[in-house]
Scaffold this motif. Structure first.
Motif, PDB file in Angstrom:
ATOM      1  N   LEU A 319       0.835  -1.197   0.000  1.00  0.00           N
ATOM      2  CA  LEU A 319       0.000   0.000   0.000  1.00  0.00           C
ATOM      3  C   LEU A 319       0.872   1.250   0.000  1.00  0.00           C
ATOM      4  O   LEU A 319       1.987   1.252   0.519  1.00  0.00           O
ATOM      5  CB  LEU A 319      -0.911   0.017   1.234  1.00  0.00           C
ATOM      6  N   THR A 320       0.333   2.315  -0.570  1.00  0.00           N
ATOM      7  CA  THR A 320       1.007   3.600  -0.485  1.00  0.00           C
ATOM      8  C   THR A 320       0.658   4.278   0.836  1.00  0.00           C
ATOM      9  O   THR A 320      -0.359   3.967   1.463  1.00  0.00           O
ATOM     10  CB  THR A 320       0.600   4.513  -1.647  1.00  0.00           C
ATOM     11  N   ALA A 321       1.499   5.208   1.250  1.00  0.00           N
ATOM     12  CA  ALA A 321       1.236   5.923   2.506  1.00  0.00           C
ATOM     13  C   ALA A 321      -0.061   6.713   2.413  1.00  0.00           C
ATOM     14  O   ALA A 321      -0.800   6.824   3.396  1.00  0.00           O
ATOM     15  CB  ALA A 321       2.410   6.852   2.817  1.00  0.00           C
ATOM     16  N   GLU A 322      -0.368   7.254   1.224  1.00  0.00           N
ATOM     17  CA  GLU A 322      -1.609   8.015   1.055  1.00  0.00           C
ATOM     18  C   GLU A 322      -2.826   7.124   1.230  1.00  0.00           C
ATOM     19  O   GLU A 322      -3.823   7.515   1.848  1.00  0.00           O
ATOM     20  CB  GLU A 322      -1.648   8.685  -0.323  1.00  0.00           C
ATOM     21  N   ASP A 323      -2.772   5.893   0.681  1.00  0.00           N
ATOM     22  CA  ASP A 323      -3.892   4.963   0.833  1.00  0.00           C
ATOM     23  C   ASP A 323      -4.120   4.612   2.295  1.00  0.00           C
ATOM     24  O   ASP A 323      -5.259   4.566   2.769  1.00  0.00           O
ATOM     25  CB  ASP A 323      -3.636   3.692   0.024  1.00  0.00           C
ATOM     26  N   VAL A 324      -3.050   4.356   3.023  1.00  0.00           N
ATOM     27  CA  VAL A 324      -3.177   3.980   4.433  1.00  0.00           C
ATOM     28  C   VAL A 324      -3.813   5.115   5.230  1.00  0.00           C
ATOM     29  O   VAL A 324      -4.717   4.886   6.050  1.00  0.00           O
ATOM     30  CB  VAL A 324      -1.798   3.618   5.015  1.00  0.00           C
ATOM     31  N   GLN A 325      -3.374   6.342   4.992  1.00  0.00           N
ATOM     32  CA  GLN A 325      -3.942   7.479   5.705  1.00  0.00           C
ATOM     33  C   GLN A 325      -5.420   7.662   5.365  1.00  0.00           C
ATOM     34  O   GLN A 325      -6.250   7.949   6.238  1.00  0.00           O
ATOM     35  CB  GLN A 325      -3.163   8.753   5.374  1.00  0.00           C
ATOM     36  N   VAL A 351     -18.369   0.977   4.805  1.00  0.00           N
ATOM     37  CA  VAL A 351     -17.078   1.602   5.131  1.00  0.00           C
ATOM     38  C   VAL A 351     -15.973   1.019   4.253  1.00  0.00           C
ATOM     39  O   VAL A 351     -15.137   1.750   3.695  1.00  0.00           O
ATOM     40  CB  VAL A 351     -16.752   1.414   6.623  1.00  0.00           C
ATOM     41  N   LEU A 352     -15.977  -0.310   4.093  1.00  0.00           N
ATOM     42  CA  LEU A 352     -14.937  -0.951   3.288  1.00  0.00           C
ATOM     43  C   LEU A 352     -15.089  -0.605   1.804  1.00  0.00           C
ATOM     44  O   LEU A 352     -14.094  -0.385   1.104  1.00  0.00           O
ATOM     45  CB  LEU A 352     -14.994  -2.471   3.487  1.00  0.00           C
ATOM     46  N   LEU A 353     -16.334  -0.554   1.317  1.00  0.00           N
ATOM     47  CA  LEU A 353     -16.541  -0.167  -0.082  1.00  0.00           C
ATOM     48  C   LEU A 353     -16.146   1.287  -0.318  1.00  0.00           C
ATOM     49  O   LEU A 353     -15.681   1.651  -1.399  1.00  0.00           O
ATOM     50  CB  LEU A 353     -18.005  -0.391  -0.477  1.00  0.00           C
ATOM     51  N   ARG A 354     -16.340   2.110   0.703  1.00  0.00           N
ATOM     52  CA  ARG A 354     -15.896   3.501   0.587  1.00  0.00           C
ATOM     53  C   ARG A 354     -14.374   3.566   0.482  1.00  0.00           C
ATOM     54  O   ARG A 354     -13.826   4.365  -0.274  1.00  0.00           O
ATOM     55  CB  ARG A 354     -16.388   4.286   1.805  1.00  0.00           C
ATOM     56  N   MET A 355     -13.689   2.721   1.255  1.00  0.00           N
ATOM     57  CA  MET A 355     -12.235   2.659   1.121  1.00  0.00           C
ATOM     58  C   MET A 355     -11.821   2.210  -0.273  1.00  0.00           C
ATOM     59  O   MET A 355     -10.819   2.666  -0.821  1.00  0.00           O
ATOM     60  CB  MET A 355     -11.665   1.687   2.158  1.00  0.00           C
ATOM     61  N   LEU A 356     -12.620   1.291  -0.845  1.00  0.00           N
ATOM     62  CA  LEU A 356     -12.297   0.762  -2.162  1.00  0.00           C
ATOM     63  C   LEU A 356     -12.589   1.772  -3.261  1.00  0.00           C
ATOM     64  O   LEU A 356     -11.904   1.818  -4.285  1.00  0.00           O
ATOM     65  CB  LEU A 356     -13.103  -0.518  -2.408  1.00  0.00           C
ATOM     66  N   ALA A 357     -13.602   2.608  -3.038  1.00  0.00           N
ATOM     67  CA  ALA A 357     -14.047   3.518  -4.096  1.00  0.00           C
ATOM     68  C   ALA A 357     -13.205   4.775  -4.180  1.00  0.00           C
ATOM     69  O   ALA A 357     -13.000   5.320  -5.273  1.00  0.00           O
ATOM     70  CB  ALA A 357     -15.519   3.888  -3.877  1.00  0.00           C
ATOM     71  N   PHE A 358     -12.726   5.266  -3.062  1.00  0.00           N
ATOM     72  CA  PHE A 358     -12.016   6.540  -3.048  1.00  0.00           C
ATOM     73  C   PHE A 358     -10.534   6.300  -2.813  1.00  0.00           C
ATOM     74  O   PHE A 358     -10.152   5.628  -1.859  1.00  0.00           O
ATOM     75  CB  PHE A 358     -12.578   7.458  -1.958  1.00  0.00           C
ATOM     76  N   ARG A 359      -9.748   6.876  -3.704  1.00  0.00           N
ATOM     77  CA  ARG A 359      -8.298   6.796  -3.582  1.00  0.00           C
ATOM     78  C   ARG A 359      -7.714   8.152  -3.930  1.00  0.00           C
ATOM     79  O   ARG A 359      -8.322   8.916  -4.677  1.00  0.00           O
ATOM     80  CB  ARG A 359      -7.738   5.728  -4.522  1.00  0.00           C
ATOM     81  N   PRO A 360      -6.533   8.478  -3.411  1.00  0.00           N
ATOM     82  CA  PRO A 360      -5.905   9.746  -3.797  1.00  0.00           C
ATOM     83  C   PRO A 360      -5.704   9.790  -5.304  1.00  0.00           C
ATOM     84  O   PRO A 360      -5.068   8.918  -5.890  1.00  0.00           O
ATOM     85  CB  PRO A 360      -4.563   9.708  -3.047  1.00  0.00           C
TER      86      PRO A 360
END
Length: 652
Positions: A319-325, A351-360
């Motif tokens: 993972l990238t640092a941006e994804d983790v944050q 919540v998990l789908l939101r993590m999957l949908a939005f990325r920097p």
């Protein structure tokens, strides 16, 4: 002989057997060896960290028959009696059950008498914060100046409740919670000595469940031995504690890292079979993300306190640092909102789908000019060389150069067709001062045109702060200047000047042909922007298709390119929906391929944005060329608020 529980059987008999608390043991050992003894000691800390054990060891060291030492013999009668809890000069008091002042007075009445058998009379008062205010007051004087043969050892889990007068009369030692690594090490030693088989992962689970308490860890180990019929196994401990397998938490993060929505939901389904606390599960997920962030920022700062160091390092590399944050922030907000969802599992999945949908997001390639795509034969520049157009405010539009060579207003360019005027037009050029109260719009030339223009010119106070962005190819054209100023400050006036309108791109006109049916044989890479709205796609599928570029088109095959930002959402389900609508539209099967690669062709979303920018520019040109607007600017020293200009028929 009856069975003795591990917490009592393995109570330390010497200071050297204590696990942790080195900062306390060092002070006590040095005080005993140097014979620099205080008369009152206060031990604080949460349950099961060793307060009472240290107090008993201290009492044993004071009364050992071989002398005062940090290493009592353990064989004399005093040592054995203290270990067995029957030493007459060690008075243990449970303050929780003796809170009355009468109990304290009865206790202090015997302080003046010399010890019966030992060297010192030791008063061990546990949970001392439970004493009443009157009991503390009765204890103060004796605690400050006790007889030389008396030592007070106080223990409490809540030192904030102790009066400051008590605290100031004692040497205070704060015992810390034990880290899971220390607990696992001690449990390994105990079970090895007890000849009980165990699995290391099971010990880590017990250590985490103990929450820093060695006594709790030993009690849970006793329970695990009974549950596992004489052995400590991970599966049995997990079932006993009712916890979720930590591997499932890591699998969730691995699915997020790979963008695999199917694996993500499958893992949630497996977790749901245990009927877990979803809020606690989300908390475990946040804990792992926190460790990932530490590992990425400071690799040497990660430890094996949870027994997962190697897996954390592996995930940190995926993972990238941006994804983790971003994941941590989404999870934190999702856990806060979890009590409000209809179903806890549904909330976790969202919540998990939101993590999957939005990325920097990276910079999205944009066309470098409007003219570049007006001609289908012109190949657009590669996305790497394309420069995205930054949104501009009205203040960012290049101002027109004012004409300062003449005192009179600059001549107005004569329009091609003179608008109709009323019979008695007002003296525009003879009288610059106008009575606004007597002025009637009907007396102005082309009053209908004036009202039409004014209907799209809102007051400055309600103007939109961000107008439509203008493409680079047209931003260099002279446009009237408008400056957004603070409230109650008039915007800058727009000076009339000669203006050369910019012709609209040819595909602005061709947009009217969007509804014309297309055939597979006549489909080209540039016509994808016109085919897209005819497919009748909806929702997320329509948005995803709008950001695809058609790179190859033939009678048998269509090849689309998409960016890495779309990879998470453009899954197999979305791809099949797009393919199905293409088959339905053409009425024949066609092979469709989706490739993550650089986009060389314009996407429908870019096409629509370009048309909107062109229509916005046309609206500005039309307003600037309007003779009524030009005369109003001359006579009334009027202004044009560019932020309020909107095309009458904007491109959808």
């Amino acid at each position: 002989m009856s069975y003795q529980v591990l917490a009592r059987k393995w109570r330390p008999s010497r200071f050297q057997e204590m696990v942790g608390q080195e900062h306390v043991l060092k002070a006590l050992v040095n005080a005993l060896d140097d014979n620099r003894l205080h008369h009152a000691y206060l031990f604080t800390g949460t349950r099961g960290v060793g307060k009472t054990s240290i107090a008993r060891l201290f009492a044993k060291s004071l009364n050992c028959e071989t002398g005062i030492s940090s290493q009592p013999c353990g064989a004399c009668s005093a040592c054995r009696e203290i270990a067995e809890g029957r030493f007459v000069d060690l008075i243990e008091v449970d303050a929780a059950s003796r809170t009355k002042v009468e109990d304290t007075r009865e206790l202090l009445e015997n302080v003046q008498y010399a010890p019966t058998h030992g060297r010192f009379k030791v008063y061990l008062i546990d949970e001392v914060h439970m004493l009443s205010t009157h009991s503390f007051n009765a204890l103060l004087k004796t605690l400050e100046e006790p007889p030389p043969h008396v030592k007070f050892l106080l223990a409490t889990t809540d030192p904030q409740k102790l009066p400051v007068t008590i605290l100031s009369r004692c040497l205070q030692f704060n015992l810390k919670n034990l880290v899971p690594e220390r607990i696992v090490g001690h449990l390994t030693h105990v079970l090895t000595e007890e000849q009980i088989s165990f699995e290391e992962l099971a010990l880590w689970m017990l250590a985490r469940a103990a929450d820093g308490s060695m006594r709790d860890a030993l009690s849970l180990t006793d329970q695990a031995i009974a549950f596992g019929a004489g052995q400590v196994i991970e599966a049995d401990v997990r079932a006993m504690l009712g916890t979720i397998d930590q591997h499932l938490v890591f699998r969730i993060i691995e699915a997020l890292a790979s963008g695999d929505a199917a694996a993500l939901l499958q893992t949630v389904a497996e977790v749901s079979e245990y009927s877990p606390d979803f809020s606690a599960l989300l908390g475990d997920l946040l804990t792992v993300l926190h460790r990932l962030a530490i590992c990425q920022t400071l690799p040497e700062g990660i430890d094996n306190s949870l027994g997962d160091e190697q897996r954390v390092r592996s995930l940190a590399a995926m993972l990238t640092a941006e994804d983790v944050q971003l994941y941590y922030q989404i999870g934190l907000n999702g856990r806060r909102d979890l009590p409000y969802v209809p179903d806890a599992r549904e909330g976790l999945e969202m919540v998990l789908l939101r993590m999957l949908a939005f990325r920097p997001a990276d910079a999205v390639p944009r066309p470098t000019s409007l003219k570049q795509h007006a001609d289908p034969s012109v190949t657009p520049a590669a996305p790497a060389a394309a420069q995205p157009v930054a949104p501009t405010t009205a203040a960012d539009v290049p101002p027109a150069a004012p004409d300062v060579s003449a005192e009179e207003p600059a001549p107005v360019k004569k329009p091609q067709a003179e608008p109709p005027v009323a019979d008695d037009p007002p003296p525009w050029d003879t009288e610059p001062s106008v009575d606004y109260e007597d002025y009637q719009p009907a007396e102005m030339p082309a009053a209908s045109d004036v009202s039409s223009a004014q209907s799209h010119n809102q007051p400055a106070e309600t103007a939109v702060a961000q107008p439509h962005p203008v493409a680079p190819s047209v931003a260099r054209q002279p446009v009237a200047e408008a400056i957004v100023t603070p409230q109650n400050t008039p915007p800058a006036l727009v000076e009339p000047e000669s203006f050369e309108p910019v012709p609209a791109p040819t595909d602005v006109i061709s947009a009217a042909a969007d509804g014309a049916p297309m055939t597979l044989a006549g489909l080209t890479t540039s016509s994808w922007v016109l085919l897209h709205p005819q497919l009748k796609l909806t929702g997320m599928t329509e948005s995803l298709a709008g950001h695809l570029s058609l790179e190859q088109a033939s009678n048998t095959e269509l090849v689309f390119h998409y960016t890495p930002n779309q990879a998470a959402m453009l899954n197999e389900t979305q791809q099949q929906r797009i393919i199905s609508h293409l088959h339905d539209y053409f009425g024949e099967p066609v092979r469709v391929e989706f490739i993550q690669a650089a986009q060389q062709q314009e996407t429908p979303a870019q096409h629509q944005q370009r048309l909107r920018e062109a229509r916005q520019l046309q609206a500005l040109n039309a307003l600037r060329e309007d003779p009524v607007v030009q005369r109003i600017q001359q006579v009334f020293d009027a202004q044009i608020n560019l932020a309020s200009v909107t095309p009458i028929d904007p491109v959808k």
